[in-house]
Each structure stands twice: as C-alpha cells, then as structure tokens.
Design a protein around this motif. Structure first.
Motif: not given
Ligand code: C2E
Ligand code: MG
Ligand code: MG
Length: 569
Positions: A318-338
């Motif tokens: 994990l120490h090297r994960a940041l430097e090696r760009s192994e981390l990334m973000l996924h996005y999940q929508p939050v929606v109106e109750i409609d």
C-alpha cells in the motif's frame, strides 16, 4: 551472626517469641531481609536500609524483583531456592548499583507463612552500575505501578528462567475502551482518576501475577509465570476477575462512568521466547480485540500471526500504491427520492493491485488507518474527487453537477491538520465548499467524541457539508447526533435491506428519518437495490437514495457514458 532455627514445638508462647525475634532483627547490626515463598519482601531492618538505600516501606510488601533483585541482575537467590546455608549474591542499591553481599539463609515459618530469611553484610563497596537502571525507582508516578521498562526487564528475566517450557509465561495487555473520549470530554484530571482506580482494581485482582504494570497511557500489563505450561489459565482467570472488577462504575466528580477494556494475551509458544515478541504479540492481540469492537479478549495464535503477516504485506504494498498510481476512485450517484434526478456522487476508493486485482476498501482502509497511511491516501482522495467534480462543473450543464461526497476515517478527523488540508484542496481545485460533503461513520465519531467535535466545527466553518455515514451500526448516541454540526444522515444498508421484509425494519427507518428531520438533517438511504425499497422510502419521506438500483460505483468516465447523468446544481 548465626541464628539457630527455633523448633516451633519447644516454645510455649510462639507469639512472644516472634515479637522478640522481630525486636532483635530491628536492632541487629547486620542487615536482615526476609522474603516469602511468593517472592514478596516481608522483613527489612534499619541496617538493610543503610546498606542498600531502600526504605522499609519501599520494599516490605512488594515483590523483591521490584527493588532488590531487578531484572538484569540475575535471578534472586532468595526466591524459589528453598536452600539454607551461607551464600554470596548481589542486590541492587536504590541508587542503581550492585552491592555484593554474603548472608546466611534459613527457612522461616511454614505452610503459607513459609519464607526465607537472611542476615547479611556487604562484602565491599561494589558500585557496578546495573544496566539501564539509572533511575533506580522505575515506577509510574501517577498509579504507583511498575512502569513499562521495569516490566520489560522483569519479562526478560522470567523468559530466560523458563526457556523451553511452552506456555509457562503469559503476558496480558489491557487497554481501556473509549478512554480517550472520556479524557477529552471530562478532562485530564478525571482521566487520571480513572487510571488510578484501574490500577487499584488491577492490584486487587492481580492474584499470583508476577507483576502488574502500567504500559503507558491507558494500557496496563500483567505477567504470569508457571513452572508447567499453565500460564494461559492463570491469565484467563485474571482477566475474568478484572472484567468483573471493571463492571463497577468509576466515580468521576460525583457521576458514574462505565468503562470497558480490551485484553490481548501472548504466550511463550509458537517459537516465541523473546520478551520483545511476547510484548508485541500481546499488543497485536489487543488490537485485534479492539477491531472486534472492544470489550473482548484475544489470544495471539497461529491464525493471528498469519493475519498479521497478511496485513503487513498489504501495508507494505500500500505504501507504494500511491506512487504507482494503483489507487483510483469510483463514483456512485446519489439520487432524489424520485429515483431520477442525480444530486451528487459518492467517491469510493479502489485499489488496482498488480497481483490481486481490484482490492476492496473494506480490506485495505483498516490497514491504512492503522498504519497512518490513511492521511496521505485520504488527502489524495479529497484532491482527486474535488478535481473530478470541478472538471464536470466546467463541462457545463451537459456534465454532472451537484456535489461530491468523500469518506473520512476516524484517524483523519483525529488530526486537526485535516482542516488545513481541506481548505487548501478547495482553493487549489476551485471547488466551492458547499459542493463537498464529508462523510464520517458513526463509530468514528463516537470513538473520539471530544476532539471530533472541534474538528467538525472547524470544517463546518469552511462551508463544507457534513454527513454521518452508516447510521445505525455504531453506538447510535442520539444526544451526540444533536451536538455534532451535521447536515446529512445516511441510513445504513442493513436497515434498508429490511424494508419490505419486516415491519420492524420499516419502523426503525421511519423513526430514524423523523428524528433526522427533527434535527434538520437530510436523509440518504444507502444500498437501495429494489424498487420496492425505493417506494417504501418514498412513503417514509426519505430525501435521497443511493444503491445498485441506480448504479454501482463506476469510474468517472463510465458515469456519464453509461447513465447520461444530469446532475442538478
Ligand atoms: P460507505 O461509505 O458506506 O460506502 C457504501 C458502500 O456500499 C460502498 O462499498 C458501495 O459500493 C456499497 N454499495 C452501494 N450501494 C450498494 C447496494 O445497493 N448494495 C450493496 N450490497 N452495496 C452497495 P465500497 O465501495 O466497497 O466501500 C466500502 C467502505 O469503504 C465505504 O462504505 C467506506 O466506509 C469505505 N471507503 C471507501 N472509500 C473510502 C475512502 O476514500 N476513504 C475512506 N476513509 N473510506 C472509504
Ligand atoms: Mg460513505
Ligand atoms: Mg455507508
């Protein structure tokens, strides 16, 4: 001076004899020392004070290893020897040097009173300093218990003595649960009083522990030794007594405080025979007990060793994960109750491990938290998420608008630096603060309620929104909910799952939503997977929903492509 052993049968008045004997001991020009079979000093005369520097009250009633035969000096000739006769040995002077002495050893008393006494005299003025014993009196000033150094030395001594017999030594590490929160909310004086009271209870239940000590902070240690391999049983009995003692409330300024503790146990087995490994194994076991939610006991064993190795390997890569760009973000929508309008996205971290594929945050976030790596990783998540949202904003009305929700861990809000970090990232990325929501789990908030409150207030001043995550899984202290400057409450998935399944589940969610609204909070339902759940939530006037029904967490690029999301500003 030679003392004949008196035959108990020949004296008509044993008490009078004992008293006369004691008088004689007190005026005797030789030093006198008596130690019980259990290794506790039972007599000590003025000449002994002169010769060795220790006051009577410092030695009598205490284990001899705490003063006269400190670890590093070798085993006590007076302990477990059961020998009579003339003997040369060394004792520790209070000032931290050795004093060579010679004395005549003889058995005193019998049965439970049995001990060994000696009249002794100093041989010369040997002043060999005892290794690492510069301040001879190694006790914790607050509780009066031996401190960690003394414990460590004593442990080495015990381990050396019992080498080879597996299970003959047990180390117990006790750590108070929620102590930090009490210290922060009730003040350090209150915290100190609790520590003193815990020390008293430890002494009370210590039984035949070799030593109880303060490890530091709210951590205490106990050491057990048996000739056979039954130290584990002794430790277990001790823990049982201590847990019972902990159920009594602590009196702090007239109010009753209840505290629990987590225990870690380590034994000299599994090829572990170094004092250092025993201590670190006890620590690892204690942390495991904490991870299980506290108020429990863990014993270090093979399974835990493997788990520890796995965590270490994870931490390492994990120490090297940041430097090696192994981390990334996924996005999940939050929606109106409609169920149609997307109001924001939650950023969820992913680790693309070179060998293991996509690693779940459930596996590596705890490791990152424990190692402190969560600080740089968390800062990266914030920066990346804010950048992404800013980019979307720049794409104009065709790109996703709304806000981004970023998860913060307990360790991050424990560090006041987080306020600066958030400010800097907002100004660097140019994202307006009201478009950033920081999520903190309920259990992270409760862990350290006092200082968390200050940090949250400071974050609030920047203008970001605050959400309580996984609501319902932690301690659910409703009074705390009111005290924190929150904007959003996220109902945990485990409750949403119950909707449409049990009426109880619906009642709980309904109550939570009403409570949140009464406190002025918006409510997000997490983990919505079915339209039925969505309908129930709508009928309960929940504000927003998030879950696989709308979208799984996906990479930024897929979010627009796959769902053509239109985020409301
Ligand atoms: P969370 O913040 O409660 O995030 C929601 C989790 O539920 C996510 O798991 C998400 O993928 C999952 N989920 C969402 N909708 C559904 C659904 O309909 N059904 C089911 N079964 N699951 C759903 P994920 O991404 O594995 O994240 C797990 C946890 O890891 C998060 O829980 C959060 O506590 C933590 N986490 C994730 N990213 C970060 C981060 O950047 N920093 C910190 N400190 N923690 C993070
Ligand atoms: Mg979350
Ligand atoms: Mg959650």
């Amino acid at each position: 001076m030679v003392v004949e052993r008196t035959d108990p049968g020949s004296s008509p008045e044993p008490c009078a004899t004992a008293e006369r004997f004691l008088q004689m001991v007190m005026v005797c020009p030789d030093a006198f020392l008596e130690v019980s079979d259990a290794g506790v000093v039972t007599e000590w005369n003025p000449r002994a004070e002169e010769l060795f520097g220790w006051r009577r009250d410092e030695v009598v009633g205490h284990p001899i290893v705490e003063t006269l035969v400190p670890p590093g000096l070798g085993d006590s000739p007076l302990r477990h020897s059961g020998r009579e006769g003339r003997l040369r040995f060394e004792l520790a002077h209070r000032a931290g040097h050795r004093v060579a002495a010679e004395g005549l050893l003889f058995i005193t008393g019998d049965g439970s009173d049995r001990g060994i006494g000696t009249f002794l005299y100093g041989l010369d003025n040997a002043v060999d300093p005892i290794e690492g014993l510069s301040d001879a009196y190694r006790y914790d000033p607050l509780t009066g218990l031996p401190n960690r150094e003394l414990f460590g030395c004593q442990l080495s001594c015990v381990v050396a003595r019992t080498q080879g017999v597996a299970g003959s030594v047990a180390v117990v590490l006790l750590d108070l649960d929620r102590f930090k929160a009490i210290n922060n909310t009730m003040g350090h004086d209150a915290g100190d009083r609790i520590l003193v009271s815990v020390a008293d209870r430890l002494r009370r239940v210590a039984g035949d522990a070799e030593l109880v000590a303060r490890f530091g902070g709210d951590e205490f240690l106990a050491l057990f030794q048996t000739a056979s391999g039954t130290a584990q049983q002794k430790a277990a009995d001790f823990i049982e007594r201590m847990r019972a003692a902990m159920t009594e409330p602590f009196d702090v300024e007239g109010s009753e405080v209840f505290l629990d503790a987590s225990f870690g146990v380590a034994l000299n087995t599994f090829g572990v025979d170094a004092a250092g490994s025993l201590l670190s194994n006890a620590e690892a076991a204690m942390y495991q007990a904490k991870r299980r939610g506290g108020s429990s006991v863990e014993t270090f064993g093979e399974a835990m060793r493997l788990e520890l190795l796995d965590r270490m390997a994870t931490e390492h890569s994990l120490h090297r994960a940041l430097e090696r760009s192994e981390l990334m973000l996924h996005y999940q929508p939050v929606v109106e109750i409609d169920g149609i309008t997307t109001v924001g996205v939650e950023a969820l971290i992913r680790w693309q491990h070179p060998d293991q594929g996509l690693v779940s945050p459930y596996r590596f976030i705890p490791v990152a938290e424990e190692s402190g790596l969560i600080i740089p990783i968390g800062a990266w998540v914030l920066e990346e998420a804010c950048h992404q949202l800013r980019d979307w904003h720049h794409q104009g009305p065709t790109g996703p608008q709304g806000s981004v929700e970023v998860n913060l861990s307990a360790r991050q809000i424990d560090n006041p630096q987080i306020v600066r970090t958030v400010e800097e990232i907002l100004s660097r990325t140019g994202l307006p603060p009201e478009h950033l929501t920081l999520e903190i789990t309920e259990s992270a908030l409760m862990k350290d309620a006092g200082s968390a409150l200050q940090v949250l207030r400071a974050l609030k001043e920047i203008g970001v929104l605050l959400a309580i995550d996984d609501f319902g899984t932690g301690y659910s202290s409703l009074s705390y909910l009111q005290r924190f400057p929150l904007d959003v409450l996220k109902v945990d998935r485990s409750f949403v799952e119950e909707l449409g399944v049990s009426s109880e589940g619906e009642k709980i969610v309904s109550a939570v939503i009403k409570l949140a609204h009464a406190l002025g909070l918006k409510v997000v339902a997490e983990g919505v997977e079915t339209t039925q759940q969505l309908e129930v939530l709508r009928s309960l006037e929940c504000d927003y929903a998030q879950g696989f029904l709308f979208s799984r967490p996906v990479p930024a690029a897929d979010l627009i492509a796959a769902f053509g999301l239109q985020m409301s500003a």
